[in-house]
Scaffold this active site. Structure first.
Site, short mmCIF file in Angstrom:
data_model
loop_
_atom_site.label_atom_id
_atom_site.label_comp_id
_atom_site.label_asym_id
_atom_site.label_seq_id
_atom_site.Cartn_x
_atom_site.Cartn_y
_atom_site.Cartn_z
N ASP A 45 2.03 -40.46 10.42
CA ASP A 45 2.88 -39.32 10.74
C ASP A 45 3.88 -39.77 11.82
O ASP A 45 3.68 -40.80 12.47
CB ASP A 45 1.94 -38.21 11.24
CG ASP A 45 2.68 -37.03 11.83
OD1 ASP A 45 3.54 -36.49 11.14
OD2 ASP A 45 2.37 -36.66 12.98
N ASP A 58 6.34 -37.35 14.29
CA ASP A 58 6.38 -36.55 15.53
C ASP A 58 4.97 -36.27 16.04
O ASP A 58 4.11 -35.79 15.30
CB ASP A 58 7.09 -35.21 15.27
CG ASP A 58 8.55 -35.39 14.95
OD1 ASP A 58 9.36 -35.49 15.88
OD2 ASP A 58 8.87 -35.44 13.75
N ASP A 101 -1.08 -35.73 13.98
CA ASP A 101 -1.40 -34.81 15.08
C ASP A 101 -1.41 -33.35 14.67
O ASP A 101 -1.93 -32.49 15.39
CB ASP A 101 -0.38 -34.95 16.22
CG ASP A 101 0.97 -34.39 15.83
OD1 ASP A 101 1.49 -34.78 14.76
OD2 ASP A 101 1.51 -33.54 16.57
O1 LIG Z 1 5.07 -34.54 10.13
P1 LIG Z 1 5.75 -34.91 11.42
O2 LIG Z 1 6.44 -36.24 11.38
O3 LIG Z 1 4.85 -34.76 12.60
O4 LIG Z 1 6.91 -33.81 11.58
C1 LIG Z 1 6.53 -32.45 11.88
C2 LIG Z 1 7.75 -31.70 12.35
O5 LIG Z 1 8.26 -32.44 13.47
C3 LIG Z 1 9.46 -31.96 14.07
O6 LIG Z 1 9.15 -30.79 14.82
C4 LIG Z 1 8.22 -31.04 15.87
O7 LIG Z 1 8.78 -32.02 16.76
C5 LIG Z 1 9.96 -31.58 17.49
C6 LIG Z 1 10.46 -32.77 18.29
O8 LIG Z 1 9.50 -33.25 19.17
C7 LIG Z 1 9.57 -30.39 18.36
O9 LIG Z 1 10.70 -29.93 19.10
C8 LIG Z 1 9.02 -29.27 17.48
O10 LIG Z 1 8.54 -28.20 18.31
C9 LIG Z 1 7.85 -29.78 16.62
O11 LIG Z 1 7.45 -28.78 15.68
C10 LIG Z 1 10.54 -31.72 13.06
O12 LIG Z 1 11.61 -31.07 13.66
C11 LIG Z 1 10.06 -30.98 11.81
O13 LIG Z 1 11.06 -31.02 10.81
C12 LIG Z 1 8.81 -31.68 11.27
O14 LIG Z 1 8.33 -30.99 10.12
#
Ligand SMILES: O=P(O)(O)OC[C@H]1O[C@H](O[C@H]2O[C@H](CO)[C@@H](O)[C@H](O)[C@H]2O)[C@H](O)[C@@H](O)[C@@H]1O
Length: 258
Positions: free
Chosen positions: A27, A29, A203
């Site tokens: 993953d 983020d 996560d």
């Molecule tokens: O599947 P992932 O790679 O973990 O992506 C999940 C989502 O991540 C992002 O949002 C998250 O991270 C942002 C930056 O740190 C944060 O601001 C936000 O609150 C989190 O939800 C991304 O913007 C999404 O498109 C992803 O689905």
């Protein structure tokens, strides 16, 4: 849902990878990089791309990114990543340069949802609409009190569309095709790799499907952070994730430094 919480305190308890059969699913983020206020504000450590390239080679190509982000974001954060990339929680998959995308992308339904979700975000100051190739994220990290109202409004706009669902992410509500998830995407890539030992690191709630998929086939999951999980192992944060990737690269390659 969550079967047990594993309190493994550090990466020493996590097994090494098998150079001949392990396939690694990462993953982005919250796993490889820290969460920040906005999707665009992410900071990628300068040595991360190189480390992933070397791990990809040490695993004979069996390394994939599996993210809720659109693939184009992952390409900008980790340019040149050589392995398969899953975006949109499984709605986009790129393997060997060829991308398959869920038909929600570019559909009339997509346009309808964009118009209505934009209005909803505008009605809630402090929220941010993220448009992706195969869905939308409405981020409320700067206005968490509006979560219930946002959830109700977004549920109403997807109610007319059978194949869409609202996913609760971290400080965000995401509209995505209901038929896709990280478990199915991981299964597709396990077949592509002809691998029988998968390791999934994630996560967020959407990562649980990927973790379940690898654990049901003899592999193991690693949960990043302290949320409930079915994963057999746990690490505290992306710093610990990256340290584990370095350790794995050293043991796989025999190098003294990552
Ligand atoms: O599947 P992932 O790679 O973990 O992506 C999940 C989502 O991540 C992002 O949002 C998250 O991270 C942002 C930056 O740190 C944060 O601001 C936000 O609150 C989190 O939800 C991304 O913007 C999404 O498109 C992803 O689905």
């Amino acid at each position: 849902m969550p079967a047990a919480i594993n309190d493994a305190p550090n990466s020493d308890e996590i097994p090494d990878l098998d150079p001949d059969r392990s396939a690694l699913f990462l993953d982005f983020d919250g796993t490889l990089v820290d969460l920040v206020d906005t999707p665009d504000g992410v900071s990628v450590p300068p040595d991360l791309s190189g480390l992933l390239d070397r791990l990809h080679a040490a695993l004979s190509g069996r390394l994939a990114l599996v993210s809720g982000r659109p693939i184009k974001d992952l390409d900008s954060f980790l340019p040149g990543f050589p392995g398969p990339v899953v975006g949109g929680h499984g709605a986009e998959i790129r393997v060997n340069g060829s991308t398959e995308r869920h038909p929600f992308a570019g559909s009339d339904a997509f346009t309808d949802i964009r118009i209505r979700a934009t209005r909803i975000a505008e009605d809630h100051p402090g929220t941010l609409l993220e448009e992706k190739a195969t869905g939308f994220g409405v981020h409320y990290r700067r206005n968490p009190a509006d979560q219930p109202a946002l959830e109700q409004a977004l549920q109403a706009i997807i109610a007319d569309h059978d194949d869409l669902e609202l996913h609760q992410a971290k400080m965000a509500l995401e509209i995505k095709p209901a038929s896709v998830n990280k478990g199915a995407a991981t299964r597709t890539l396990m077949d592509h790799f002809s691998a029988r030992h998968g390791i999934f690191m994630g996560d967020d709630a959407s990562d649980e499907a990927g973790i379940e998929e690898v654990q049901s086939n003899g592999g193991f999951g690693i949960k990043i952070g302290d949320a409930p999980t079915v994963a057999r192992h746990r690490l505290p944060d992306p710093v610990a994730s990256r340290a584990l990737l370095k350790r794995w690269h050293i043991t796989l390659s025999g190098a003294e430094t990552p």
